[in-house]
Scaffold this motif. Structure first.
Motif, PDB file in Angstrom:
ATOM      1  N   ASP A 201      11.007   4.623  -2.966  1.00 32.64           N
ATOM      2  CA  ASP A 201      10.827   3.308  -3.573  1.00 32.64           C
ATOM      3  C   ASP A 201      11.079   2.197  -2.555  1.00 32.64           C
ATOM      4  O   ASP A 201      10.357   1.193  -2.506  1.00 32.64           O
ATOM      5  CB  ASP A 201      11.778   3.135  -4.767  1.00 32.64           C
ATOM      6  CG  ASP A 201      11.425   4.030  -5.944  1.00 32.64           C
ATOM      7  OD1 ASP A 201      10.249   4.431  -6.049  1.00 32.64           O
ATOM      8  OD2 ASP A 201      12.326   4.327  -6.745  1.00 32.64           O
ATOM      9  N   PHE A 202      12.121   2.373  -1.760  1.00 30.33           N
ATOM     10  CA  PHE A 202      12.471   1.395  -0.733  1.00 30.33           C
ATOM     11  C   PHE A 202      11.333   1.245   0.281  1.00 30.33           C
ATOM     12  O   PHE A 202      10.916   0.132   0.610  1.00 30.33           O
ATOM     13  CB  PHE A 202      13.759   1.828  -0.038  1.00 30.33           C
ATOM     14  CG  PHE A 202      14.148   0.984   1.140  1.00 30.33           C
ATOM     15  CD1 PHE A 202      14.582  -0.325   0.972  1.00 30.33           C
ATOM     16  CD2 PHE A 202      14.096   1.509   2.427  1.00 30.33           C
ATOM     17  CE1 PHE A 202      14.957  -1.102   2.066  1.00 30.33           C
ATOM     18  CE2 PHE A 202      14.463   0.739   3.523  1.00 30.33           C
ATOM     19  CZ  PHE A 202      14.892  -0.557   3.343  1.00 30.33           C
ATOM     20  N   CYS A 203      10.812   2.364   0.745  1.00 29.90           N
ATOM     21  CA  CYS A 203       9.727   2.308   1.736  1.00 29.90           C
ATOM     22  C   CYS A 203       8.445   1.721   1.146  1.00 29.90           C
ATOM     23  O   CYS A 203       7.676   1.063   1.858  1.00 29.90           O
ATOM     24  CB  CYS A 203       9.463   3.711   2.289  1.00 29.90           C
ATOM     25  SG  CYS A 203      10.794   4.347   3.335  1.00 29.90           S
ATOM     26  N   SER A 204       8.244   1.924  -0.152  1.00 31.24           N
ATOM     27  CA  SER A 204       7.033   1.387  -0.777  1.00 31.24           C
ATOM     28  C   SER A 204       7.043  -0.143  -0.807  1.00 31.24           C
ATOM     29  O   SER A 204       5.985  -0.775  -0.936  1.00 31.24           O
ATOM     30  CB  SER A 204       6.885   1.932  -2.202  1.00 31.24           C
ATOM     31  OG  SER A 204       7.852   1.364  -3.083  1.00 31.24           O
ATOM     32  N   LEU A 205       8.235  -0.748  -0.706  1.00 28.82           N
ATOM     33  CA  LEU A 205       8.314  -2.209  -0.680  1.00 28.82           C
ATOM     34  C   LEU A 205       7.694  -2.776   0.592  1.00 28.82           C
ATOM     35  O   LEU A 205       7.184  -3.901   0.595  1.00 28.82           O
ATOM     36  CB  LEU A 205       9.775  -2.658  -0.762  1.00 28.82           C
ATOM     37  CG  LEU A 205      10.551  -2.337  -2.036  1.00 28.82           C
ATOM     38  CD1 LEU A 205      12.000  -2.778  -1.880  1.00 28.82           C
ATOM     39  CD2 LEU A 205       9.916  -3.004  -3.243  1.00 28.82           C
ATOM     40  N   MET A 206       7.754  -2.004   1.671  1.00 32.47           N
ATOM     41  CA  MET A 206       7.307  -2.494   2.975  1.00 32.47           C
ATOM     42  C   MET A 206       5.831  -2.185   3.180  1.00 32.47           C
ATOM     43  O   MET A 206       5.434  -1.382   4.019  1.00 32.47           O
ATOM     44  CB  MET A 206       8.183  -1.902   4.076  1.00 32.47           C
ATOM     45  CG  MET A 206       9.576  -2.490   4.064  1.00 32.47           C
ATOM     46  SD  MET A 206      10.704  -1.779   5.276  1.00 32.47           S
ATOM     47  CE  MET A 206      11.370  -0.421   4.318  1.00 32.47           C
ATOM     48  N   SER A 207       5.018  -2.843   2.391  1.00 30.75           N
ATOM     49  CA  SER A 207       3.571  -2.648   2.430  1.00 30.75           C
ATOM     50  C   SER A 207       2.974  -3.211   3.711  1.00 30.75           C
ATOM     51  O   SER A 207       3.465  -4.203   4.266  1.00 30.75           O
ATOM     52  CB  SER A 207       2.942  -3.340   1.214  1.00 30.75           C
ATOM     53  OG  SER A 207       1.551  -3.461   1.378  1.00 30.75           O
ATOM     54  N   GLU A 208       1.888  -2.580   4.177  1.00 37.39           N
ATOM     55  CA  GLU A 208       1.205  -3.071   5.372  1.00 37.39           C
ATOM     56  C   GLU A 208       0.582  -4.446   5.141  1.00 37.39           C
ATOM     57  O   GLU A 208       0.208  -5.129   6.089  1.00 37.39           O
ATOM     58  CB  GLU A 208       0.140  -2.072   5.825  1.00 37.39           C
ATOM     59  CG  GLU A 208       0.728  -0.776   6.355  1.00 37.39           C
ATOM     60  CD  GLU A 208      -0.323   0.122   6.973  1.00 37.39           C
ATOM     61  OE1 GLU A 208      -1.334  -0.406   7.472  1.00 37.39           O
ATOM     62  OE2 GLU A 208      -0.130   1.347   6.951  1.00 37.39           O
ATOM     63  N   ASP A 209       0.459  -4.846   3.880  1.00 37.07           N
ATOM     64  CA  ASP A 209      -0.067  -6.182   3.576  1.00 37.07           C
ATOM     65  C   ASP A 209       0.922  -7.281   3.965  1.00 37.07           C
ATOM     66  O   ASP A 209       0.535  -8.448   4.103  1.00 37.07           O
ATOM     67  CB  ASP A 209      -0.377  -6.307   2.077  1.00 37.07           C
ATOM     68  CG  ASP A 209      -1.495  -5.370   1.654  1.00 37.07           C
ATOM     69  OD1 ASP A 209      -2.313  -4.994   2.520  1.00 37.07           O
ATOM     70  OD2 ASP A 209      -1.553  -5.018   0.467  1.00 37.07           O
ATOM     71  N   LEU A 210       2.186  -6.912   4.116  1.00 34.88           N
ATOM     72  CA  LEU A 210       3.202  -7.888   4.499  1.00 34.88           C
ATOM     73  C   LEU A 210       3.160  -8.090   6.009  1.00 34.88           C
ATOM     74  O   LEU A 210       3.384  -7.156   6.777  1.00 34.88           O
ATOM     75  CB  LEU A 210       4.591  -7.395   4.068  1.00 34.88           C
ATOM     76  CG  LEU A 210       4.825  -7.256   2.565  1.00 34.88           C
ATOM     77  CD1 LEU A 210       6.125  -6.521   2.297  1.00 34.88           C
ATOM     78  CD2 LEU A 210       4.847  -8.623   1.906  1.00 34.88           C
ATOM     79  N   LYS A 211       2.882  -9.294   6.426  1.00 37.90           N
ATOM     80  CA  LYS A 211       2.769  -9.599   7.847  1.00 37.90           C
ATOM     81  C   LYS A 211       4.105 -10.107   8.387  1.00 37.90           C
ATOM     82  O   LYS A 211       4.782 -10.917   7.746  1.00 37.90           O
ATOM     83  CB  LYS A 211       1.686 -10.657   8.094  1.00 37.90           C
ATOM     84  CG  LYS A 211       0.321 -10.298   7.518  1.00 37.90           C
ATOM     85  CD  LYS A 211      -0.217  -9.012   8.113  1.00 37.90           C
ATOM     86  CE  LYS A 211      -1.596  -8.675   7.533  1.00 37.90           C
ATOM     87  NZ  LYS A 211      -2.103  -7.369   8.046  1.00 37.90           N
ATOM     88  N   ILE A 212       4.477  -9.615   9.544  1.00 39.64           N
ATOM     89  CA  ILE A 212       5.689 -10.102  10.202  1.00 39.64           C
ATOM     90  C   ILE A 212       5.336 -10.548  11.616  1.00 39.64           C
ATOM     91  O   ILE A 212       4.410 -10.018  12.236  1.00 39.64           O
ATOM     92  CB  ILE A 212       6.801  -9.027  10.240  1.00 39.64           C
ATOM     93  CG1 ILE A 212       6.298  -7.738  10.891  1.00 39.64           C
ATOM     94  CG2 ILE A 212       7.334  -8.769   8.848  1.00 39.64           C
ATOM     95  CD1 ILE A 212       7.374  -6.679  11.044  1.00 39.64           C
ATOM     96  N   PHE A 213       6.071 -11.527  12.094  1.00 37.08           N
ATOM     97  CA  PHE A 213       5.820 -12.113  13.401  1.00 37.08           C
ATOM     98  C   PHE A 213       7.146 -12.288  14.127  1.00 37.08           C
ATOM     99  O   PHE A 213       8.219 -12.095  13.547  1.00 37.08           O
ATOM    100  CB  PHE A 213       5.126 -13.475  13.249  1.00 37.08           C
ATOM    101  CG  PHE A 213       3.921 -13.442  12.352  1.00 37.08           C
ATOM    102  CD1 PHE A 213       2.672 -13.125  12.861  1.00 37.08           C
ATOM    103  CD2 PHE A 213       4.034 -13.713  10.990  1.00 37.08           C
ATOM    104  CE1 PHE A 213       1.555 -13.087  12.050  1.00 37.08           C
ATOM    105  CE2 PHE A 213       2.920 -13.679  10.157  1.00 37.08           C
ATOM    106  CZ  PHE A 213       1.675 -13.367  10.690  1.00 37.08           C
ATOM    107  N   GLN A 214       7.086 -12.650  15.365  1.00 36.44           N
ATOM    108  CA  GLN A 214       8.307 -12.956  16.096  1.00 36.44           C
ATOM    109  C   GLN A 214       9.035 -14.102  15.377  1.00 36.44           C
ATOM    110  O   GLN A 214       8.444 -15.141  15.099  1.00 36.44           O
ATOM    111  CB  GLN A 214       8.005 -13.354  17.540  1.00 36.44           C
ATOM    112  CG  GLN A 214       9.252 -13.527  18.399  1.00 36.44           C
ATOM    113  CD  GLN A 214       8.918 -13.856  19.839  1.00 36.44           C
ATOM    114  OE1 GLN A 214       8.038 -14.668  20.114  1.00 36.44           O
ATOM    115  NE2 GLN A 214       9.623 -13.236  20.770  1.00 36.44           N
TER     116      GLN A 214
END
Length: 279
Positions: A201-214
């Motif tokens: 469940d925890f890993c499912s929160l971190m979808s590839e649709d979520l963009k992260i940047f510096q």
């Protein structure tokens, strides 16, 4: 052109090799609003928070932040939780106990700084849980006691780890994969099994649709009742209820083989100072 072998190597750099804990995992559920303030440090003013935090670290500058030296990332001295726009006195707080970073030296490449992190704690909650047992122990000694960190993790003291992305090429799939691999090993030590529903469940929160940047902030908050709340860029993305998962996650930073040993001891000493103050 980037080396194809760089991606898996960076994954390994995100978190250390992992290491074990209690109770069946619960389902992914929205967090009740009251969970955030239960057993929290209720404060009268921002000045009071800074004063408490200064006593913990003995190095808080006048601008109210602490800078992680290797990355130059600044962390606020405290985090406030409560209704947006409300009075400071109506909010709960966690104060910064220490900072560190995660880096990795790659083949044919200089050291890559993956992220900086800061660990925050609820002062009153910490005292309520461990004050009677450790209040008389000098902080310089307490930080080296393994049982102190075991008690922190088993008692479920309210804490937050804030990650600040430093590596420009970091992707959410890399973060998810690194956490999944690392937490499986720690859950195996804690529960005896690594296949954990709460981890899925925890890993499912971190979808590839979520963009992260510096510069993107990622917060992981251990709330009362064994709830692990995840926020990215200040936006809540979900809560997983599992004491085992909470313990395994924070074990990464203050348990065996931590992300940064020096940061772990800095955090432990700050906790010790807090337990010996009367604020």
């Amino acid at each position: 052109m980037r080396d194809r072998n760089t991606f898996p190597t960076i994954l390994a750099a995100l978190l250390p090799p992992l290491l074990n804990y209690d109770r069946p995992a619960n389902l992914l559920l929205p967090a009740p609003a009251e969970v955030e303030v239960e057993n929290a440090c209720m404060v009268k003013s921002a000045e009071e928070i800074v004063r408490v935090q200064t006593k913990m670290t003995e190095k808080l500058p006048k601008d109210g932040v602490i800078v992680e030296p290797k990355t130059g990332v600044s962390f606020p001295s405290y985090l406030l939780f409560g209704e947006p726009g409300g009075n400071v006195g109506d909010k709960s707080c966690q104060v910064l106990a220490g900072v560190g970073s995660r880096e990795k030296t790659l083949i044919r490449v200089k050291s890559i700084m993956i992220y900086a992190f800061g660990l925050y704690v609820e002062p009153n909650h910490l005292r309520a849980k461990l004050g009677d047992k450790y209040a008389g122990v000098p902080p310089e000694e307490l930080k080296y006691r393994p049982e102190f960190y075991d008690d922190l993790l088993s008692q479920g003291v309210g804490m937050t780890v804030r990650l600040v992305v430093h590596y420009k090429g970091l992707k959410m799939r890399m973060v998810r994969s690194a956490f999944e691999t690392s937490l499986k090993l720690r859950l195996k030590r804690i529960k005896g099994v690594e296949d954990d529903e709460a981890l899925h469940d925890f890993c499912s929160l971190m979808s590839e649709d979520l963009k992260i940047f510096q510069g993107t902030t990622i917060d992981f908050r251990w709330q009362p009742g064994g709830a692990l709340l995840t926020e990215i860029g200040g936006h809540k993305i979900g809560t997983v209820f599992s004491h085992h998962l909470c313990r395994a996650f924070f074990d990464l930073y203050i348990g065996e083989k931590p992300v940064s040993e020096s940061a772990k001891y800095e955090i432990g000493e700050s906790f010790g100072r807090l337990l010996t103050t009367n604020d």
